[in-house]
Design a protein around this motif. Structure first.
Motif, PDB file in Angstrom:
ATOM      1  N   LYS A   1       2.691 -20.334  -5.916  1.00 18.53           N
ATOM      2  CA  LYS A   1       1.491 -19.839  -5.226  1.00 18.53           C
ATOM      3  C   LYS A   1       1.911 -19.472  -3.810  1.00 18.53           C
ATOM      4  N   ALA A   2       1.344 -18.393  -3.284  1.00 25.21           N
ATOM      5  CA  ALA A   2       1.742 -17.956  -1.941  1.00 25.21           C
ATOM      6  C   ALA A   2       0.521 -17.698  -1.067  1.00 25.21           C
ATOM      7  N   MET A   3       0.642 -18.043   0.190  1.00 23.06           N
ATOM      8  CA  MET A   3      -0.357 -17.637   1.187  1.00 23.06           C
ATOM      9  C   MET A   3       0.385 -16.870   2.273  1.00 23.06           C
ATOM     10  N   LEU A   4      -0.197 -15.752   2.664  1.00 25.01           N
ATOM     11  CA  LEU A   4       0.448 -14.906   3.669  1.00 25.01           C
ATOM     12  C   LEU A   4      -0.454 -14.794   4.894  1.00 25.01           C
ATOM     13  N   VAL A   5       0.160 -14.759   6.069  1.00 25.26           N
ATOM     14  CA  VAL A   5      -0.590 -14.426   7.284  1.00 25.26           C
ATOM     15  C   VAL A   5      -0.205 -13.000   7.635  1.00 25.26           C
ATOM     16  N   ASP A   6      -1.203 -12.121   7.682  1.00 25.18           N
ATOM     17  CA  ASP A   6      -0.921 -10.722   8.024  1.00 25.18           C
ATOM     18  C   ASP A   6      -0.509 -10.616   9.484  1.00 25.18           C
ATOM     19  N   SER A   7       0.323  -9.629   9.764  1.00 28.14           N
ATOM     20  CA  SER A   7       0.688  -9.384  11.155  1.00 28.14           C
ATOM     21  C   SER A   7      -0.301  -8.406  11.776  1.00 28.14           C
ATOM     22  N   PRO A   8      -0.658  -8.606  13.048  1.00 29.84           N
ATOM     23  CA  PRO A   8      -1.515  -7.615  13.712  1.00 29.84           C
ATOM     24  C   PRO A   8      -0.738  -6.341  14.056  1.00 29.84           C
ATOM     25  N   ASP A   9       0.595  -6.408  13.986  1.00 29.03           N
ATOM     26  CA  ASP A   9       1.423  -5.312  14.510  1.00 29.03           C
ATOM     27  C   ASP A   9       2.124  -4.471  13.450  1.00 29.03           C
ATOM     28  N   TYR A  10       2.317  -5.010  12.250  1.00 30.69           N
ATOM     29  CA  TYR A  10       3.070  -4.246  11.244  1.00 30.69           C
ATOM     30  C   TYR A  10       2.544  -4.517   9.841  1.00 30.69           C
ATOM     31  N   GLU A  11       3.084  -3.734   8.896  1.00 28.31           N
ATOM     32  CA  GLU A  11       2.566  -3.753   7.531  1.00 28.31           C
ATOM     33  C   GLU A  11       2.869  -5.053   6.771  1.00 28.31           C
ATOM     34  N   ALA A  12       4.084  -5.546   6.909  1.00 27.89           N
ATOM     35  CA  ALA A  12       4.486  -6.739   6.139  1.00 27.89           C
ATOM     36  C   ALA A  12       3.811  -7.979   6.705  1.00 27.89           C
ATOM     37  N   GLU A  13       3.865  -9.079   5.908  1.00 27.75           N
ATOM     38  CA  GLU A  13       3.304 -10.343   6.402  1.00 27.75           C
ATOM     39  C   GLU A  13       4.106 -10.855   7.594  1.00 27.75           C
ATOM     40  N   GLN A  14       3.474 -11.694   8.410  1.00 26.91           N
ATOM     41  CA  GLN A  14       4.226 -12.331   9.499  1.00 26.91           C
ATOM     42  C   GLN A  14       4.652 -13.746   9.106  1.00 26.91           C
ATOM     43  N   VAL A  15       3.845 -14.371   8.242  1.00 26.31           N
ATOM     44  CA  VAL A  15       4.169 -15.716   7.757  1.00 26.31           C
ATOM     45  C   VAL A  15       3.954 -15.733   6.252  1.00 26.31           C
ATOM     46  N   ALA A  16       4.858 -16.371   5.540  1.00 29.27           N
ATOM     47  CA  ALA A  16       4.664 -16.574   4.100  1.00 29.27           C
ATOM     48  C   ALA A  16       4.887 -18.054   3.808  1.00 29.27           C
ATOM     49  N   THR A  17       3.904 -18.665   3.170  1.00 29.40           N
ATOM     50  CA  THR A  17       4.037 -20.066   2.771  1.00 29.40           C
ATOM     51  C   THR A  17       3.938 -20.132   1.256  1.00 29.40           C
ATOM     52  N   LEU A  18       4.940 -20.704   0.627  1.00 28.30           N
ATOM     53  CA  LEU A  18       4.998 -20.769  -0.834  1.00 28.30           C
ATOM     54  C   LEU A  18       4.997 -22.224  -1.291  1.00 28.30           C
ATOM     55  N   VAL A  19       4.255 -22.473  -2.354  1.00 29.88           N
ATOM     56  CA  VAL A  19       4.307 -23.776  -3.018  1.00 29.88           C
ATOM     57  C   VAL A  19       4.667 -23.494  -4.461  1.00 29.88           C
ATOM     58  N   MET A  20       5.669 -24.199  -4.978  1.00 26.58           N
ATOM     59  CA  MET A  20       6.121 -23.871  -6.343  1.00 26.58           C
ATOM     60  C   MET A  20       6.399 -25.132  -7.139  1.00 26.58           C
ATOM     61  N   GLN A  21       6.436 -24.949  -8.449  1.00 29.16           N
ATOM     62  CA  GLN A  21       6.817 -26.073  -9.304  1.00 29.16           C
ATOM     63  C   GLN A  21       8.045 -25.672 -10.113  1.00 29.16           C
ATOM     64  N   PHE A  22       9.053 -26.521 -10.065  1.00 26.10           N
ATOM     65  CA  PHE A  22      10.268 -26.282 -10.848  1.00 26.10           C
ATOM     66  C   PHE A  22      10.034 -26.753 -12.277  1.00 26.10           C
TER      67      PHE A  22
END
Ligand SMILES: NC(=O)C1=CN([C@@H]2O[C@H](COP(=O)(O)OP(=O)(O)OC[C@H]3O[C@@H](n4cnc5c(N)ncnc54)[C@H](OP(=O)(O)O)[C@@H]3O)[C@@H](O)[C@H]2O)C=CC1
Ligand SMILES: O=C1CO[C@H](CO)[C@@H](O)[C@@H]1O
Length: 319
Positions: A198-219
């Motif tokens: 699962k991922a949560m992204l913080v959008d950047s005010p300045d560019y197209e790509a995310e500025q922060v990406a936080t991932l939680v995963m299960q192996f």
């Protein structure tokens, strides 16, 4: 026999480490370089004493006296340059992330297989002694059952909106693709396959790509993984934490290799520094693989696994 290398892309990473790593390896020789800017090409080639100089990647690739090509260009160039090199019968070592998406990774793997050339990806952290030590601690069972792994990482730069690293079609994404990919590759190496993310992204005010990406995963093996990656902050942590039922590991900075081990027996500090040129073991392995007719340790198939995971994360991301 010496492996004759051509380097496509002579920017940050080529200057900082790749050219020197090729020159340090007794089985390798840097004979050609390419970038489109003529003055910067000449400056680079003079500095590293490279004889063959090109402003067009296809011309370098067509050069008959090359065995291998190192692709150190922006991520969207990796596919076309790898395909062209494979067609010309050259082995390819490509920078990370391997490509902008897994479909491109598959095209690169297929092309190299068909051409009978080796394909490698520059996840050089797989050669870190501290990573080998963590792997040994996991396998020996000293940490018990592994419950979680976590990494926090970043790049302090505030990229302008026209930088390839923050344009999705060029970099494949933002910090998740750029700095996050290295750490996800490590997660996969240490704990194996991931079955959900699962991922949560913080959008950047300045560019197209995310500025922060936080991932939680299960192996698949059961543990949880957490990755946080970002651009544009004051420092660049490179921290790893692994928790098991019988022990815990903390590495404050993976590039330094100082490891804290906490078990029922007490606390212990260990030092497992990497090679002074982080790319040197990668180049050594790739040239040795060609000479020994074996698949390089970090193959295209390994590189693609990180792209698969990132794709899964972006597809279900919340922002
Ligand atoms: N493994 C690691 O730790 C690191 C890996 N990287 C990876 O390395 C790659 C390059 O990154 P970095 O060096 O920072 O990028 P830069 O933007 O600093 O350099 C890119 C280079 O590629 C050249 N280039 C761009 N387009 C072409 C083209 N079509 N044909 C030939 N040359 C081209 C540029 O020169 P010109 O514009 O003159 O053509 C420049 O020399 C990326 O995949 C990145 O993710 C980067 C940093 C660290
Ligand atoms: O680890 C790394 C260091 O920073 C670079 C620039 O963001 C990244 O591309 C690279 O993956």
């Amino acid at each position: 026999m010496t492996i004759r290398w051509g380097l496509i892309g002579a920017g940050d990473i080529a200057n900082k480490r790749v050219a020197a790593a090729i020159q340090m390896d007794p089985n390798s020789k840097l004979v050609a370089v390419c970038r489109r800017s003529e003055p910067q090409l000449q400056q680079f080639a003079d500095h590293f004493a490279v004889s063959h100089r090109f402003t067009d990647a296809d011309d370098l690739i067509a050069s008959p006296d090359l065995d291998a090509v190192y692709v150190a260009t922006p991520v969207d160039c990796h596919l076309p340059q790898t395909l062209a090199a494979a067609r010309a019968g050259k082995h390819v070592l490509v920078e990370k992330p391997m490509a902008v998406d897994p479909v491109q990774c598959d095209q690169m793997i297929t092309a190299c297989d068909r051409a009978g050339v080796y394909l490698g990806v520059a996840y050089y952290r797989r050669f870190y002694p501290v990573v080998a030590r963590i792997q040994q601690l996991v396998r020996s069972g000293q940490l018990g059952r592994i419950l979680s792994i976590a990494c926090v990482t970043g790049n302090p730069n505030s990229f302008p909106a026209d930088d390839w690293r923050v344009i999705r079609a060029r970099g494949g994404g933002g910090p998740l693709m750029d700095v996050g990919s290295h750490r996800l590759d490590l997660f996969l190496q240490l704990l194996g396959e991931v079955h959900s993310v699962k991922a949560m992204l913080v959008d950047s005010p300045d560019y197209e790509a995310e500025q922060v990406a936080t991932l939680v995963m299960q192996f698949t093996a059961g543990a949880h993984g957490v990755l946080q990656s970002y651009f544009g902050t004051v420092d660049t942590p490179d921290r790893l934490e692994m928790i098991g039922t019988d022990g815990r590991i903390t590495v404050e900075d993976l590039n330094q290799g100082d490891l804290g081990l906490y078990t029922a027996a007490g606390q212990k500090q260990e030092s497992h520094p990497p090679a002074s040129n982080l790319h040197a073991p990668l180049i050594e392995d790739f040239s040795a693989a060609i000479l020994q007719h074996r698949t390089p340790t970090i193959s295209g198939r390994i590189g693609k696994q990180t792209n698969d995971l990132i794709q899964m994360a972006y597809e279900n991301a919340i922002s």
